[in-house]
Scaffold this motif. Sequence first.
Motif, short mmCIF file in Angstrom:
data_model
loop_
_atom_site.label_atom_id
_atom_site.label_comp_id
_atom_site.label_asym_id
_atom_site.label_seq_id
_atom_site.Cartn_x
_atom_site.Cartn_y
_atom_site.Cartn_z
N ASN A 9 8.32 -1.81 3.33
CA ASN A 9 8.00 -2.31 1.99
C ASN A 9 8.78 -1.45 1.00
O ASN A 9 8.40 -0.32 0.72
CB ASN A 9 6.49 -2.20 1.76
CG ASN A 9 6.10 -2.61 0.35
OD1 ASN A 9 6.91 -3.15 -0.39
ND2 ASN A 9 4.85 -2.33 -0.02
N LYS A 11 9.05 -1.82 -2.10
CA LYS A 11 8.43 -1.78 -3.43
C LYS A 11 9.51 -2.06 -4.49
O LYS A 11 10.43 -2.82 -4.24
CB LYS A 11 7.69 -0.45 -3.63
CG LYS A 11 6.73 -0.16 -2.47
CD LYS A 11 5.82 0.98 -2.68
CE LYS A 11 4.91 1.15 -1.46
NZ LYS A 11 3.92 2.18 -1.60
N HIS A 95 -1.52 -5.91 -1.79
CA HIS A 95 -1.20 -4.48 -1.70
C HIS A 95 -2.03 -3.72 -2.73
O HIS A 95 -2.29 -4.23 -3.82
CB HIS A 95 0.30 -4.27 -1.94
CG HIS A 95 0.74 -2.88 -1.59
ND1 HIS A 95 0.52 -1.81 -2.43
CD2 HIS A 95 1.34 -2.39 -0.48
CE1 HIS A 95 0.98 -0.71 -1.84
NE2 HIS A 95 1.48 -1.03 -0.66
N GLU A 97 -1.32 -1.45 -4.71
CA GLU A 97 -0.68 -1.30 -6.03
C GLU A 97 -0.85 -2.56 -6.86
O GLU A 97 -0.99 -2.49 -8.08
CB GLU A 97 0.81 -0.94 -5.83
CG GLU A 97 0.97 0.48 -5.32
CD GLU A 97 2.16 0.71 -4.42
OE1 GLU A 97 3.10 -0.09 -4.41
OE2 GLU A 97 2.14 1.74 -3.70
N GLU A 167 -4.18 0.11 4.93
CA GLU A 167 -3.50 1.16 4.18
C GLU A 167 -4.51 1.94 3.35
O GLU A 167 -4.87 1.51 2.24
CB GLU A 167 -2.45 0.57 3.23
CG GLU A 167 -1.35 -0.20 3.92
CD GLU A 167 -0.08 -0.24 3.07
OE1 GLU A 167 0.97 0.10 3.60
OE2 GLU A 167 -0.15 -0.60 1.88
N ALA A 171 -3.55 7.71 1.27
CA ALA A 171 -2.46 8.11 2.16
C ALA A 171 -1.12 7.50 1.74
O ALA A 171 -0.09 7.79 2.34
CB ALA A 171 -2.78 7.68 3.60
N ILE A 172 -1.14 6.68 0.69
CA ILE A 172 0.09 5.99 0.28
C ILE A 172 0.94 6.88 -0.61
O ILE A 172 0.49 7.29 -1.69
CB ILE A 172 -0.24 4.65 -0.44
CG1 ILE A 172 -0.91 3.69 0.54
CG2 ILE A 172 1.02 4.03 -1.04
CD1 ILE A 172 -1.35 2.38 -0.08
N GLY A 173 2.13 7.18 -0.13
CA GLY A 173 3.09 7.95 -0.95
C GLY A 173 2.67 9.38 -1.20
O GLY A 173 3.24 10.06 -2.05
N GLY A 212 0.72 4.10 5.26
CA GLY A 212 0.36 5.29 4.48
C GLY A 212 1.08 6.50 5.03
O GLY A 212 0.66 7.08 6.03
N SER A 213 2.23 6.83 4.40
CA SER A 213 3.03 7.99 4.81
C SER A 213 3.45 7.95 6.28
O SER A 213 3.47 8.98 6.96
CB SER A 213 2.29 9.30 4.48
OG SER A 213 2.06 9.38 3.09
N VAL A 214 3.77 6.74 6.76
CA VAL A 214 4.32 6.62 8.12
C VAL A 214 5.78 7.07 8.09
O VAL A 214 6.53 6.72 7.18
CB VAL A 214 4.23 5.16 8.64
CG1 VAL A 214 4.92 5.03 10.00
CG2 VAL A 214 2.78 4.72 8.74
N LEU A 232 3.23 -0.61 8.17
CA LEU A 232 3.79 -1.07 6.89
C LEU A 232 4.22 0.21 6.18
O LEU A 232 3.40 1.07 5.88
CB LEU A 232 2.73 -1.84 6.09
CG LEU A 232 3.18 -2.44 4.75
CD1 LEU A 232 4.36 -3.38 4.93
CD2 LEU A 232 2.03 -3.20 4.09
N VAL A 233 5.52 0.32 5.96
CA VAL A 233 6.10 1.61 5.59
C VAL A 233 6.77 1.54 4.23
O VAL A 233 7.60 0.65 3.99
CB VAL A 233 7.17 2.02 6.64
CG1 VAL A 233 7.63 3.45 6.39
CG2 VAL A 233 6.63 1.86 8.05
N GLY A 234 6.44 2.47 3.35
CA GLY A 234 7.09 2.53 2.05
C GLY A 234 8.29 3.46 2.08
O GLY A 234 9.39 3.09 2.50
N GLY A 235 8.08 4.70 1.68
CA GLY A 235 9.16 5.68 1.51
C GLY A 235 10.15 5.75 2.67
O GLY A 235 11.37 5.73 2.46
O1 LIG Z 1 2.22 1.42 0.52
C1 LIG Z 1 2.83 1.60 1.56
C2 LIG Z 1 3.48 0.49 2.26
O2 LIG Z 1 3.07 -0.74 1.75
C3 LIG Z 1 2.95 2.94 2.15
O3 LIG Z 1 3.85 3.67 1.39
P1 LIG Z 1 4.36 5.11 1.95
O4 LIG Z 1 4.88 4.87 3.34
O5 LIG Z 1 5.44 5.52 0.99
O6 LIG Z 1 3.17 6.01 1.94
#
Ligand SMILES: O=C(CO)COP(=O)(O)O
Length: 252
Positions: A9, A11, A95, A97, A167, A171-173, A212-214, A232-235
């Motif tokens: 993801n 974002k 999501h 956010e 998520e 733990a997100i970001g 969440g911070s994967v 589901l991975v952000g950063g």
């Molecule tokens: O919100 C997320 C994926 O949708 C998780 O984000 P992070 O992997 O940056 O913590």
Amino acid sequence: MRKHVIAGNWKMNKVLSEAEAFLENISGKVPENEKVEAIVCAAFPFLPALVEKAKGTKVKIAAQNMHFEESGAFTGEVSPVMLHDIGVTHVVLGHSERREYFAETDETVNKKVHAAMKHGLIPIVCVGETLKQREANETMSVVETQVKEALKGLSPDQIGKTIIAYEPIWAIGTGKTASSSDANEVCAHIRKVVGEIASKETADKIIIQYGGSVKPANIDELLSQPDIDGALVGGASLEAESFLQLVEAGAK
Ligand SMILES: O=C(CO)COP(=O)(O)O
């Protein structure tokens, strides 16, 4: 056996040239085996170009949100019909956010899930608790309500096609990952809830991701858990190299 689904993801990140370069970097390198599916969830302006670049590769392209109506006077919105028409296969819905900053509710998520199903898009439905809710021991009930409300009115067959992403918001970001056993406990609870509202067969089939911070450093441990079917991975999805490492972990 359920496959692993690794979804990046992005974002609100990247410009078109960066998005295209990412796809070029990973194309041909995504493992060809059936154990893993790779999805890139990108901002609306990049979607047509990414769908084009992903042709002939195993990568699927997802939107990060959509409206539930098919068309009409909804200035600034994007409909499921538009997404399906350009070749998008998945859509992230609910999501945290969007729930926090854009007034997304369980009710609108449910409408969007129905709209996605109607138009041949696979919804990736996000659920998860705040830190306050976790500390108050409300995690299971919060997540259970979100899952039940999101899936309300769907047939067992439709529920089986949905992807749920657990998520935890704290733990997100943040660099804080839920321990793999805590994450698995919640994913197992979600599977149990799906069994109750649909069927055992559906529960066995549905893909439940953790998010969440994967990162490449913790993905193996998370995927070793019996009820975690992907991430589901952000950063860590923003760089082609680390995204590929995550997908390769899913292919093992
Ligand atoms: O919100 C997320 C994926 O949708 C998780 O984000 P992070 O992997 O940056 O913590």
